[in-house]
Design a protein around this motif. Structure first.
Motif: not given
Length: 293
Positions: A201-226
């Motif tokens: 039920g969380g809203a997402g993340v403020i990430s460190v690894i997302g600064e290295g692999f933003p495409k992969e990590f942000s897509e993972m979070i969007r898939l989780g929200l979906q």
């Protein structure tokens, strides 16, 4: 608040080999994460090494990021400390025209009681001209902001809109999610459990690894929200080893090594932090190559 659902990244401050701020590298990193699909940027959080930046350097970092961003994504500014009066003064005097919210860490070193933490953030909320994201990171502050304190603040102050919860405790996060006001956001501050928190039920993340692999990590979070659980975990396990690696010898040394491997910046950090050792650098570089960068 919809602006802060998804993936935010805690931007590093890249340095040249002479330890000066590398503004050209910072522009490259900003473009890298924006083009990777993240939802917002966090400026001068812990990952940005603000503790070793002068006031002039902080302004340089803010200006560089704001100009590189050029209004594309919401910006969040780190404004926190262990002197409540100093934090309040900054909130009353700084120009926040380019920002959408502030991220304010629980007071460190002093080790206040829960009542002291509550009163500190009450003062922050009353002084802030922008929405406030609380930041709980006990490993750095020496004290844990309990769910009861977070919920007390969330219920009493309309401009406290979220918490970056980085205790690394999924049960604690779930207690906040269970009892929070409807529109209050629980944002993961721990990359490894960001997906489970989103699915809880969380809203997402403020990430460190997302600064290295933003495409992969942000897509993972969007898939989780979906609620596309299997697809999201497939991405999680693809990059999970890199999350362990970047924190193995401290942050932001690990993520800066990823940026060096990608040709975005040097891996320089300022003392008392040091670069990752050669053995870890080799492993990080190999992982970056394995993902095709």
């Amino acid at each position: 608040m919809q602006s802060f659902i998804g993936t935010g990244v805690a931007l590093v401050t890249p340095f040249k080999k002479d330890f000066s701020v590398d503004t050209e590298a910072l522009v490259r990193i900003v473009n890298h994460v924006i083009e990777g699909g993240v939802e917002y940027l966090v400026v001068l959080g812990t990952t940005g090494e603000p503790a070793t930046l002068t006031e002039d350097e902080k302004e340089l970092v803010i200006d560089t990021i704001a100009k590189a961003n050029n209004g594309r994504l919401p910006l969040v500014l780190g404004v926190g400390g262990n002197d409540t009066a100093a934090v309040v003064n900054e909130l009353k005097t700084r120009d926040f025209s380019r920002f959408s919210a502030i991220l304010s860490v629980s007071p460190y070193y002093n080790k206040p009681t829960q009542e002291g933490i509550y009163r500190h953030f009450s003062a922050v909320a009353q002084a802030s001209p922008l929405p406030v994201i609380l930041y709980n990171v006990p490993a750095r502050t020496g004290s844990n902001v309990l769910p009861s304190t977070i919920l007390r603040l969330a219920n009493e102050y309309n401009n406290i809109i979220a918490v970056k919860e980085a205790a690394g405790d999924i049960v604690q996060a779930m207690k906040i999610i269970q009892h929070k006001p409807k529109d209050f956001l629980v944002i993961s501050g721990d990359d490894m459990i960001a997906l489970p928190m989103v699915l809880a039920g969380g809203a997402g993340v403020i990430s460190v690894i997302g600064e290295g692999f933003p495409k992969e990590f942000s897509e993972m979070i969007r898939l989780g929200l979906q609620r596309k659980t299997d697809e999201a975990y497939a991405v999680h396990y693809k990059i999970a080893d890199s999350i362990d690696m970047i924190f193995e010898q401290g942050n932001p040394g690990g993520i800066k090594q990823i940026h060096k491997a990608m040709g975005l910046s040097e891996h320089t950090v300022r003392l008392p932090l040091v670069e990752v050792n050669e053995e870890l650098a080799v492993r990080i570089d190999s992982f970056v190559k394995s993902l095709g960068y």
